[in-house]
Design a protein around this motif. Sequence first.
Motif, PDB file in Angstrom:
ATOM      1  N   ALA A  80      14.361  -3.291 -58.368  1.00 48.04           N
ATOM      2  CA  ALA A  80      15.717  -3.236 -57.523  1.00 48.04           C
ATOM      3  C   ALA A  80      15.562  -3.384 -56.051  1.00 48.04           C
ATOM      4  CB  ALA A  80      16.109  -1.916 -57.805  1.00 48.04           C
ATOM      5  N   LYS A  81      14.365  -3.086 -55.662  1.00 48.29           N
ATOM      6  CA  LYS A  81      14.070  -3.368 -53.924  1.00 48.29           C
ATOM      7  C   LYS A  81      13.843  -4.782 -53.860  1.00 48.29           C
ATOM      8  CE  LYS A  81      10.075  -2.604 -52.304  1.00 48.29           C
ATOM      9  NZ  LYS A  81       8.744  -2.057 -51.810  1.00 48.29           N
ATOM     10  N   ARG A  82      13.144  -5.562 -54.719  1.00 44.49           N
ATOM     11  CA  ARG A  82      13.245  -7.020 -54.432  1.00 44.49           C
ATOM     12  C   ARG A  82      14.368  -7.768 -55.195  1.00 44.49           C
ATOM     13  NH1 ARG A  82       7.301  -6.042 -57.081  1.00 44.49           N
ATOM     14  NH2 ARG A  82       6.297  -5.404 -55.087  1.00 44.49           N
ATOM     15  N   ASN A  83      15.463  -7.118 -55.311  1.00 44.91           N
ATOM     16  CA  ASN A  83      16.378  -7.816 -55.819  1.00 44.91           C
ATOM     17  C   ASN A  83      16.407  -8.727 -57.310  1.00 44.91           C
ATOM     18  OD1 ASN A  83      18.704  -6.668 -53.960  1.00 44.91           O
ATOM     19  ND2 ASN A  83      17.856  -8.259 -52.521  1.00 44.91           N
ATOM     20  N   VAL A  84      15.536  -8.083 -58.108  1.00 39.61           N
ATOM     21  CA  VAL A  84      15.314  -8.687 -59.300  1.00 39.61           C
ATOM     22  C   VAL A  84      16.230  -8.430 -60.127  1.00 39.61           C
ATOM     23  CG1 VAL A  84      13.769  -9.041 -61.332  1.00 39.61           C
ATOM     24  CG2 VAL A  84      12.785  -9.330 -58.983  1.00 39.61           C
ATOM     25  N   ILE A  85      16.618  -6.958 -60.078  1.00 38.69           N
ATOM     26  CA  ILE A  85      17.777  -6.265 -60.693  1.00 38.69           C
ATOM     27  C   ILE A  85      18.603  -5.616 -59.743  1.00 38.69           C
ATOM     28  CG2 ILE A  85      16.552  -6.230 -62.960  1.00 38.69           C
ATOM     29  CD1 ILE A  85      16.019  -3.160 -62.391  1.00 38.69           C
ATOM     30  N   HIS A  86      19.830  -5.436 -60.228  1.00 39.44           N
ATOM     31  CA  HIS A  86      20.608  -4.716 -59.469  1.00 39.44           C
ATOM     32  C   HIS A  86      20.268  -3.159 -59.135  1.00 39.44           C
ATOM     33  CE1 HIS A  86      24.588  -3.191 -57.651  1.00 39.44           C
ATOM     34  NE2 HIS A  86      24.851  -4.377 -57.277  1.00 39.44           N
ATOM     35  N   ALA A  87      20.552  -2.621 -58.288  1.00 36.11           N
ATOM     36  CA  ALA A  87      20.325  -1.329 -57.777  1.00 36.11           C
ATOM     37  C   ALA A  87      20.849  -0.404 -58.840  1.00 36.11           C
ATOM     38  CB  ALA A  87      20.665  -0.978 -56.243  1.00 36.11           C
TER      39      ALA A  87
END
Length: 83
Positions: free
Chosen positions: A59-66
């Motif tokens: 989530a922090k790296r924007n691979v998946i949405h928070a």
Amino acid sequence: MANHKSALKRIRSNEKRRVLNKYQHKTTRNAIKKLREITDAKEAQTMLPSVISMLDKLAKRNVIHANKAGNLKSQLTKHVAAI
């Protein structure tokens, strides 16, 4: 095709990042599946923090949405508590 050196470098770096993101995302999904299959409560309790950490990093790296990470963490925590 790109005409500038910086654009060529950006293409190379994007490809490296894409492969790494794909690897980390797949690894996390496999860990989630493994956690859901566990029937031993103690083992699930020890594995849960590492899976949550993996989700937070994605989530922090924007691979998946928070929000997706939060929903998955909530579901997994409920699952482990119910074992």
